[in-house]
Design a protein around this motif. Structure first.
Motif, PDB file in Angstrom:
ATOM      1  N   THR A 124      26.236  31.514 -13.240  1.00 24.29           N
ATOM      2  CA  THR A 124      25.896  32.241 -12.019  1.00 24.29           C
ATOM      3  C   THR A 124      24.600  33.001 -12.246  1.00 24.29           C
ATOM      4  OG1 THR A 124      28.230  32.492 -11.436  1.00 24.29           O
ATOM      5  CG2 THR A 124      26.657  33.928 -10.313  1.00 24.29           C
ATOM      6  N   ALA A 125      23.617  32.743 -11.402  1.00 27.12           N
ATOM      7  CA  ALA A 125      22.311  33.387 -11.524  1.00 27.12           C
ATOM      8  C   ALA A 125      22.191  34.482 -10.481  1.00 27.12           C
ATOM      9  CB  ALA A 125      21.191  32.363 -11.337  1.00 27.12           C
ATOM     10  N   ASP A 126      21.914  35.701 -10.935  1.00 27.87           N
ATOM     11  CA  ASP A 126      21.545  36.785 -10.030  1.00 27.87           C
ATOM     12  C   ASP A 126      20.258  37.406 -10.546  1.00 27.87           C
ATOM     13  OD1 ASP A 126      22.390  38.224 -12.228  1.00 27.87           O
ATOM     14  OD2 ASP A 126      23.606  39.645 -11.098  1.00 27.87           O
ATOM     15  N   LEU A 127      19.772  38.428  -9.850  1.00 28.21           N
ATOM     16  CA  LEU A 127      18.463  38.983 -10.208  1.00 28.21           C
ATOM     17  C   LEU A 127      18.440  39.579 -11.610  1.00 28.21           C
ATOM     18  CD1 LEU A 127      17.037  40.675  -6.984  1.00 28.21           C
ATOM     19  CD2 LEU A 127      16.016  38.832  -8.317  1.00 28.21           C
ATOM     20  N   THR A 128      19.511  40.280 -11.991  1.00 25.41           N
ATOM     21  CA  THR A 128      19.520  40.922 -13.310  1.00 25.41           C
ATOM     22  C   THR A 128      19.371  39.889 -14.416  1.00 25.41           C
ATOM     23  OG1 THR A 128      20.963  42.652 -12.441  1.00 25.41           O
ATOM     24  CG2 THR A 128      20.777  42.484 -14.827  1.00 25.41           C
ATOM     25  N   GLY A 129      20.184  38.832 -14.372  1.00 21.68           N
ATOM     26  CA  GLY A 129      20.135  37.825 -15.418  1.00 21.68           C
ATOM     27  C   GLY A 129      18.843  37.029 -15.415  1.00 21.68           C
ATOM     28  N   THR A 130      18.371  36.642 -14.237  1.00 22.83           N
ATOM     29  CA  THR A 130      17.196  35.767 -14.191  1.00 22.83           C
ATOM     30  C   THR A 130      15.913  36.505 -14.572  1.00 22.83           C
ATOM     31  OG1 THR A 130      17.069  36.182 -11.796  1.00 22.83           O
ATOM     32  CG2 THR A 130      18.153  34.175 -12.504  1.00 22.83           C
ATOM     33  N   VAL A 131      15.769  37.754 -14.167  1.00 24.13           N
ATOM     34  CA  VAL A 131      14.540  38.462 -14.498  1.00 24.13           C
ATOM     35  C   VAL A 131      14.487  38.776 -15.995  1.00 24.13           C
ATOM     36  CG1 VAL A 131      15.349  40.841 -14.068  1.00 24.13           C
ATOM     37  CG2 VAL A 131      12.947  40.253 -13.694  1.00 24.13           C
ATOM     38  N   LEU A 132      15.640  39.063 -16.608  1.00 23.17           N
ATOM     39  CA  LEU A 132      15.670  39.277 -18.055  1.00 23.17           C
ATOM     40  C   LEU A 132      15.432  37.971 -18.806  1.00 23.17           C
ATOM     41  CD1 LEU A 132      18.645  41.803 -18.357  1.00 23.17           C
ATOM     42  CD2 LEU A 132      16.229  42.283 -18.776  1.00 23.17           C
ATOM     43  N   ALA A 133      15.962  36.862 -18.277  1.00 22.66           N
ATOM     44  CA  ALA A 133      15.717  35.569 -18.910  1.00 22.66           C
ATOM     45  C   ALA A 133      14.228  35.224 -18.878  1.00 22.66           C
ATOM     46  CB  ALA A 133      16.536  34.484 -18.214  1.00 22.66           C
ATOM     47  N   LEU A 134      13.555  35.498 -17.765  1.00 20.73           N
ATOM     48  CA  LEU A 134      12.123  35.229 -17.667  1.00 20.73           C
ATOM     49  C   LEU A 134      11.337  36.094 -18.646  1.00 20.73           C
ATOM     50  CD1 LEU A 134       9.676  33.899 -16.381  1.00 20.73           C
ATOM     51  CD2 LEU A 134       9.778  35.608 -14.548  1.00 20.73           C
ATOM     52  N   ALA A 135      11.658  37.382 -18.724  1.00 23.09           N
ATOM     53  CA  ALA A 135      10.964  38.255 -19.664  1.00 23.09           C
ATOM     54  C   ALA A 135      11.182  37.790 -21.101  1.00 23.09           C
ATOM     55  CB  ALA A 135      11.444  39.699 -19.494  1.00 23.09           C
ATOM     56  N   GLY A 136      12.414  37.363 -21.422  1.00 24.30           N
ATOM     57  CA  GLY A 136      12.691  36.870 -22.765  1.00 24.30           C
ATOM     58  C   GLY A 136      11.910  35.604 -23.088  1.00 24.30           C
ATOM     59  N   ALA A 137      11.771  34.711 -22.113  1.00 27.69           N
ATOM     60  CA  ALA A 137      11.012  33.480 -22.336  1.00 27.69           C
ATOM     61  C   ALA A 137       9.538  33.784 -22.580  1.00 27.69           C
ATOM     62  CB  ALA A 137      11.176  32.548 -21.139  1.00 27.69           C
ATOM     63  N   ILE A 138       8.986  34.751 -21.861  1.00 33.20           N
ATOM     64  CA  ILE A 138       7.579  35.135 -22.064  1.00 33.20           C
ATOM     65  C   ILE A 138       7.387  35.696 -23.470  1.00 33.20           C
ATOM     66  CG2 ILE A 138       5.800  36.772 -21.333  1.00 33.20           C
ATOM     67  CD1 ILE A 138       6.908  36.456 -18.465  1.00 33.20           C
ATOM     68  N   ALA A 139       8.312  36.552 -23.906  1.00 36.57           N
ATOM     69  CA  ALA A 139       8.211  37.120 -25.250  1.00 36.57           C
ATOM     70  C   ALA A 139       8.329  36.028 -26.312  1.00 36.57           C
ATOM     71  CB  ALA A 139       9.300  38.177 -25.440  1.00 36.57           C
ATOM     72  N   ILE A 195      12.202  44.568  -7.776  1.00 41.61           N
ATOM     73  CA  ILE A 195      13.134  43.633  -8.400  1.00 41.61           C
ATOM     74  C   ILE A 195      14.256  44.389  -9.102  1.00 41.61           C
ATOM     75  CG2 ILE A 195      13.363  41.954 -10.271  1.00 41.61           C
ATOM     76  CD1 ILE A 195      10.613  40.907  -9.542  1.00 41.61           C
ATOM     77  N   SER A 196      13.900  45.453  -9.823  1.00 40.11           N
ATOM     78  CA  SER A 196      14.909  46.240 -10.531  1.00 40.11           C
ATOM     79  C   SER A 196      15.883  46.902  -9.561  1.00 40.11           C
ATOM     80  CB  SER A 196      14.231  47.301 -11.404  1.00 40.11           C
ATOM     81  OG  SER A 196      13.377  46.716 -12.361  1.00 40.11           O
ATOM     82  N   GLN A 197      15.372  47.403  -8.449  1.00 42.47           N
ATOM     83  CA  GLN A 197      16.253  48.031  -7.451  1.00 42.47           C
ATOM     84  C   GLN A 197      17.196  47.017  -6.817  1.00 42.47           C
ATOM     85  OE1 GLN A 197      13.309  49.828  -4.939  1.00 42.47           O
ATOM     86  NE2 GLN A 197      12.944  51.561  -6.326  1.00 42.47           N
ATOM     87  N   SER A 198      16.687  45.825  -6.512  1.00 45.08           N
ATOM     88  CA  SER A 198      17.548  44.785  -5.940  1.00 45.08           C
ATOM     89  C   SER A 198      18.582  44.320  -6.956  1.00 45.08           C
ATOM     90  CB  SER A 198      16.696  43.595  -5.478  1.00 45.08           C
ATOM     91  OG  SER A 198      15.785  43.980  -4.471  1.00 45.08           O
ATOM     92  N   ALA A 199      18.170  44.199  -8.220  1.00 46.04           N
ATOM     93  CA  ALA A 199      19.116  43.803  -9.261  1.00 46.04           C
ATOM     94  C   ALA A 199      20.208  44.851  -9.434  1.00 46.04           C
ATOM     95  CB  ALA A 199      18.369  43.586 -10.572  1.00 46.04           C
ATOM     96  N   ALA A 200      19.820  46.122  -9.407  1.00 49.52           N
ATOM     97  CA  ALA A 200      20.811  47.193  -9.537  1.00 49.52           C
ATOM     98  C   ALA A 200      21.777  47.205  -8.361  1.00 49.52           C
ATOM     99  CB  ALA A 200      20.099  48.543  -9.651  1.00 49.52           C
ATOM    100  N   GLN A 201      21.273  46.911  -7.177  1.00 53.21           N
ATOM    101  CA  GLN A 201      22.138  46.866  -6.000  1.00 53.21           C
ATOM    102  C   GLN A 201      23.174  45.749  -6.124  1.00 53.21           C
ATOM    103  OE1 GLN A 201      20.014  46.374  -2.337  1.00 53.21           O
ATOM    104  NE2 GLN A 201      21.802  46.754  -1.053  1.00 53.21           N
ATOM    105  N   THR A 202      22.768  44.589  -6.661  1.00 50.49           N
ATOM    106  CA  THR A 202      23.711  43.486  -6.847  1.00 50.49           C
ATOM    107  C   THR A 202      24.768  43.835  -7.881  1.00 50.49           C
ATOM    108  OG1 THR A 202      21.968  41.904  -6.305  1.00 50.49           O
ATOM    109  CG2 THR A 202      23.907  41.040  -7.423  1.00 50.49           C
ATOM    110  N   LEU A 203      24.372  44.554  -8.940  1.00 53.04           N
ATOM    111  CA  LEU A 203      25.355  44.975  -9.936  1.00 53.04           C
ATOM    112  C   LEU A 203      26.343  45.972  -9.352  1.00 53.04           C
ATOM    113  CD1 LEU A 203      23.281  45.489 -13.224  1.00 53.04           C
ATOM    114  CD2 LEU A 203      25.048  43.777 -12.817  1.00 53.04           C
ATOM    115  N   GLY A 204      25.839  46.931  -8.599  1.00 48.56           N
ATOM    116  CA  GLY A 204      26.707  47.958  -8.037  1.00 48.56           C
ATOM    117  C   GLY A 204      27.592  47.459  -6.919  1.00 48.56           C
TER     118      GLY A 204
END
Length: 526
Positions: free
Chosen positions: A95-110, A501-510
């Motif tokens: 299941t892909a949501d904003l929190t997981g996908t944005v962290l996955a993208l940052a990890g791939a860049i690193a 993006i962080s605010q939308s991700a936090a809203q999905t978590l909450g």
């Protein structure tokens, strides 16, 4: 009389009857890519010259796939793919949501930056022993952990990245590396064992391992099930993975021992998987229990921040100093979990994104400084500014960002977390964030003054030091450090996109209703 034919079986009650759309396969392609390339690199293990270009090309594709995945989630909301056509909760879900996908993208860049750096930093012997295959399998574990929708498979992906990290940390087989690997292995195996036991306990209570299914059942089971015990065990297990106080002593004892590019991977990625799991489980699955444990988490966060900052100030070895800064950053993210408001959670996610890029860049930059100066210590490095002014300027920017000073990316999440703490009256937690930032500013300022700004002693009065060797005989390219530094500057000057993006991700978590609907579209809120 003729026997009647077999009764028709309604497979639609258990299986997905429509074929999976091509667009939905993008959710598993990043993990499949990493595993597939890891296997290919193992098959050509004797042709080590091909390892670096194949890995760099593969990680470029991974960045593109993660970017497409993030775009789809941002535009259409969370979506789910279930393995084997089994309907959830029976099938294993991604299941892909904003929190997981944005962290996955940052990890791939690193990881891409580390692969480019390693192309000239890794010796042929280390390539033969599997540096690049281990790196790709590590990314499979990291990406799988960010995208899985099944809590047992979160444990599985933890194991994948843990086994890969064992292989990376012992490359070189020096006495120091074996000692660091032993400490790293023991504490992480304890953490994963506790995680597995807790997952078994959770299954006995809920009868399911699907995160969306757990989230919708947790409220109904709350009064009758020992959810507080579950939440406490998960918090301890993930705190061990994230290196939070009081189970953080393994990190500074191990992260300085491997090659610097391995330390950059570990410092940028591994602890963030632990705090991601804490965010996912405690905020989305057990919000009531998170609220009850908030004071304990806040105390742990404050001590992690302060003790991490003080540890950084006490170090002479630059690698150990960065290890303590990693720990202090974990405390800042945990402060957002403890506060629990949407603003605090968005600050925690923003901080995690910043830390992935920043800590990777800092480790790589310190590695280059050691190549130029021939030492890893504050007492051994001198006068780097005179010989490499542009590189020194980049390091100064990274130090400012690490200290949380404006106008760089590290300032904004700390400001968001501090304001969130003040808003709920947790002045002591806000003070901990500010004090830890002040101490880290002193530690990084001292490092820059001693290693870069202070003039080198006359050659006649100091022993000659040869630059540390690299695979090509030359210091690794500074292109990845420059690119990461540019990202940090741009994110600091224009923070609005990451904030949104962080605010939308936090809203999905909450409010996980959209996440649940992506898994159970016909009855998400029953």
């Amino acid at each position: 009389m003729a026997a009647s034919g077999p009764a028709a079986v309604d497979l639609s009650a258990a299986l997905v009857m429509q074929p999976t759309g091509l667009a939905d396969w993008v959710i598993v392609m990043p993990v499949a890519l990493c595993i597939g390339l890891g296997a290919v690199l193992m098959m050509i293990r004797h042709r080590t010259r091909l390892h670096a270009p194949i890995t760099i090309m593969g990680l470029c594709i991974l960045v593109a796939l993660d970017a497409v995945l993030l775009w789809r989630v941002a535009s259409q909301g969370p979506f789910t793919m279930v393995m084997g056509r089994w309907l959830p909760p029976f099938g294993i879900a991604f299941t892909a949501d904003l929190t997981g996908t944005v962290l996955a993208l940052a990890g791939a860049i690193a990881a891409l930056a580390c692969a480019i750096y390693a192309a000239r930093d890794c010796e042929d012997r280390e390539r033969r022993y599997g540096f690049y295959p281990f790196m790709m399998l590590l990314m499979a574990g990291v990406t799988g952990a960010f995208l899985t929708g099944d809590i047992f498979n979160l444990y599985v992906w933890f194991e994948v990245l843990l086994i890969s990290s064992f292989g990376l940390i012992v490359l070189g087989s020096t006495r120091e590396q074996i000692d660091g690997a032993l400490k790293y292995a023991v504490l992480n195996l304890l953490g994963t064992t506790l995680f597995l036991i807790t997952v078994g306990y959770l299954y006995a209570i809920f009868g399911t391992l699907n995160m969306a299914d757990i989230a919708r059942k947790a409220t109904a089971l709350g009064p009758t099930a020992p959810l507080m015990t579950l939440a406490s065990l998960f918090t301890l297990a993930f705190a061990m993975k994230a290196a939070a106080f009081p189970v953080n002593f393994w990190l500074p004892a191990s992260y300085h021992t491997p090659k610097i590019v391995v330390s950059a991977l570990f410092g940028g990625l591994l602890t963030k998987v632990g705090v991601y799991a804490l965010l996912r489980v405690m905020v989305m699955l057990f919000p009531v229990q998170r609220e009850e444990l908030s004071f304990v988490i806040a105390v742990s966060a404050a001590l992690t921040m302060i003790l991490g900052a003080m540890g950084a100030l006490a170090q002479n070895d630059l690698r150990r100093m960065l290890g303590y800064i990693v720990i202090s950053g974990i405390g800042s993210i945990m402060a957002g979990v403890a506060i629990g408001t949407q603003a605090a959670l968005s600050g925690a996610i923003f901080y995690a994104l910043n830390s992935i890029v920043l800590m990777t860049a800092l480790y790589l930059a310190i590695g280059h400084a050691a190549r130029l100066g021939g030492a890893w210590t504050l007492s051994g490095l001198r006068g780097l500014y005179a010989g490499a002014p542009w590189f020194s300027a980049m390091v100064l920017v990274l130090f400012f960002a690490g200290a949380g000073l404006p106008p760089f990316s590290g300032f904004w999440p700390k400001a968001m977390l501090t304001k969130s703490a003040i808003d709920i009256g947790a002045w002591w937690l806000a003070a901990s964030i500010l004090i830890s930032g002040f101490i880290i500013t002193i530690a990084l300022g001292r490092a820059f003054l001693l290693c870069f700004w202070k003039p080198a002693a006359p050659e006649m009065s100091r022993p000659a030091r040869a630059p540390l060797a690299s695979a090509s005989g030359r210091p690794p390219s500074m292109m990845p450090v420059a690119a990461l530094t540019l990202l940090i500057v741009v994110a600091g000057l224009f923070p609005e996109p990451l904030m949104k993006i962080s605010q939308s991700a936090a809203q999905t978590l909450g409010d996980p209703s959209a996440y649940i609907r992506s898994v159970f579209p016909q009855g998400a809120l029953r």
